[in-house]
Scaffold this motif. Structure first.
Motif, mmCIF file in Angstrom:
data_model
loop_
_atom_site.group_PDB
_atom_site.id
_atom_site.type_symbol
_atom_site.label_atom_id
_atom_site.label_comp_id
_atom_site.label_asym_id
_atom_site.label_seq_id
_atom_site.Cartn_x
_atom_site.Cartn_y
_atom_site.Cartn_z
ATOM 1 N N THR A 162 20.886 -31.925 26.114
ATOM 2 C CA THR A 162 20.822 -32.648 24.832
ATOM 3 C C THR A 162 22.524 -32.834 24.842
ATOM 4 O OG1 THR A 162 20.886 -30.277 24.034
ATOM 5 C CG2 THR A 162 18.998 -31.630 23.930
ATOM 6 N N GLN A 163 22.698 -33.726 23.734
ATOM 7 C CA GLN A 163 24.266 -34.003 23.762
ATOM 8 C C GLN A 163 25.006 -32.679 23.170
ATOM 9 O OE1 GLN A 163 24.574 -37.410 21.033
ATOM 10 N NE2 GLN A 163 26.884 -37.406 21.095
ATOM 11 N N LYS A 186 31.875 -37.669 27.742
ATOM 12 C CA LYS A 186 31.196 -38.047 26.468
ATOM 13 C C LYS A 186 32.338 -38.582 25.486
ATOM 14 C CE LYS A 186 29.696 -33.827 25.470
ATOM 15 N NZ LYS A 186 28.925 -32.745 25.054
ATOM 16 N N LYS A 195 26.461 -44.840 21.396
ATOM 17 C CA LYS A 195 25.735 -43.472 20.578
ATOM 18 C C LYS A 195 24.767 -42.923 21.568
ATOM 19 C CE LYS A 195 26.317 -44.853 15.801
ATOM 20 N NZ LYS A 195 25.798 -45.016 14.529
ATOM 21 N N LEU A 196 24.989 -41.813 21.968
ATOM 22 C CA LEU A 196 23.892 -41.332 23.009
ATOM 23 C C LEU A 196 22.803 -40.815 22.172
ATOM 24 C CD1 LEU A 196 26.649 -39.093 24.918
ATOM 25 C CD2 LEU A 196 25.658 -41.132 25.515
ATOM 26 N N ASN A 197 21.497 -40.862 23.112
ATOM 27 C CA ASN A 197 20.392 -40.005 22.670
ATOM 28 C C ASN A 197 20.010 -39.437 23.909
ATOM 29 O OD1 ASN A 197 19.252 -42.203 24.024
ATOM 30 N ND2 ASN A 197 19.105 -43.700 22.361
ATOM 31 N N ASP A 198 18.703 -38.685 23.781
ATOM 32 C CA ASP A 198 18.208 -38.044 25.036
ATOM 33 C C ASP A 198 17.908 -38.792 26.233
ATOM 34 O OD1 ASP A 198 18.368 -35.645 23.683
ATOM 35 O OD2 ASP A 198 16.204 -35.607 22.920
ATOM 36 N N SER A 199 17.132 -40.456 25.585
ATOM 37 C CA SER A 199 16.918 -41.098 26.834
ATOM 38 C C SER A 199 18.104 -41.613 27.817
ATOM 39 C CB SER A 199 16.356 -42.458 26.213
ATOM 40 O OG SER A 199 15.911 -43.308 27.189
ATOM 41 N N ARG A 236 23.265 -49.439 28.920
ATOM 42 C CA ARG A 236 22.176 -49.082 29.637
ATOM 43 C C ARG A 236 21.759 -50.333 30.620
ATOM 44 N NH1 ARG A 236 17.809 -46.138 27.584
ATOM 45 N NH2 ARG A 236 18.641 -46.167 25.610
#
Length: 311
Positions: A162-163, A186, A195-199, A236
């Motif tokens: 996780t972040q 980061k 913005k970071l997310n789990d995916s 992405r």
């Protein structure tokens, strides 16, 4: 004065009286005809006024009295709308017709303006429909790629993090290699505005640091060229397709031109395009061919976005 002179004077007087009588009678008859032609109301007073005679003088002629009486009775039996079609009534009709014409011309002008506005909206709708179809295709491609990556992740048994998760102390070198999302990296991603997310973190962990840095370079390059709708989405795509900054220049130029051309066509200022060597030409609505760079200086993509899409 001799008897002969008296006789001649009397004859002349009688002739003069007879002439005046005949003249008055003719004037009265002519006055009646004039009034009938105009459709005016026929009375002794109107005939006398028209003939420049006195009313009492008209009563001396039985045929004129009879003519006036008959005509007046005929007028009384006609419908009201046919009794007095005077010059003034015709003028009133003409005035009303002219006013109606002016009103219809104003309404036609308003309808023409509404029609032009609707035509512009139709162009905008077509443009937005094309954009939606493109976005749908991009989403479908990303979903397919995401499924492929998920399979790869599962096969490699990558441990998702996780972040903000730190590297465990005492981990092996092999384990550390999977935790490439360092604090420094980061920070770089955050500075670009992604913005970071789990995916996304999972995708980063399945890539090398060089691939991640290249993807960041692509986003920075695009930001310099023009507006980016989704920084995370672009990052992405660059990561999945393994783009490098220097290799995206041609793609960015092409993408920028396609957006500008679609907006310009929707706005109605261009009707075609072609390429001659390294130069892109666009055809103005006057059918004149002009270099794209020269034309886009006058009609910028930011201006066209505002007038076509309202954004």
């Amino acid at each position: 004065m001799s008897e002969e002179q008296i006789k001649i004077g009397t004859e002349n007087l009688l002739k003069a009286q007879s002439f005046r009588k005949d003249d008055a009678r003719e004037r009265a008859l002519q006055a009646i005809e004039n009034l009938e032609k105009r459709g005016a109301k026929l009375t002794f007073r109107s005939v006398a006024r028209e003939a420049n005679l006195s009313v009492s003088y008209l009563y001396k002629y039985d045929d004129i009295k009879l003519r006036i009486a008959q005509t007046r009775n005929n007028q009384a039996s006609l419908p009201r709308q046919l009794q007095s079609k005077t010059d003034s009534s015709y003028n009133n009709i003409l005035v009303r017709l002219k006013e109606r014409i002016v009103k219809l011309e104003e309404e036609n002008k308003k309808l023409k303006g509404i029609n032009e506005g609707l035509a512009g909206k139709v162009h905008r709708i077509h443009f937005l429909e094309d954009q939606i179809e493109r976005q749908k295709q991009i989403i479908e491609d990303l979903q397919t790629r995401m499924k492929e990556l998920q399979v790869q992740v599962n096969q490699a048994k990558i441990i998702p993090i996780t972040q903000g998760k730190s590297i465990p102390e005492g981990s092996s070198e092999e384990q550390n290699r999977k935790y490439i999302l360092t604090k420094e990296l980061k920070t770089k991603i955050s500075e670009v505005g992604i913005k970071l997310n789990d995916s996304l973190i999972q995708m980063i962990n399945s890539s090398t640091e060089k691939q991640v840095l290249n993807a960041l370079g692509v986003v920075k390059e695009r930001l310099l060229v023009g507006k980016v709708k989704s920084k995370a989405g672009l990052f992405r795509s660059a990561l999945v397709e393994n783009w490098e900054p220097n290799e995206t220049e041609e793609y960015l130029q092409k993408s920028q031109f396609e957006e500008w051309y679609e907006l310009a066509r929707a706005y109605g200022i261009v009707i075609g395009n072609k390429q001659e060597g390294d130069v892109i030409l666009v055809q103005e609505n006057t059918k004149e061919w002009i270099p794209y760079e020269e034309f886009s200086d006058r009609w910028t993509v930011d201006y066209l976005r505002r007038v076509v899409t309202g954004k």
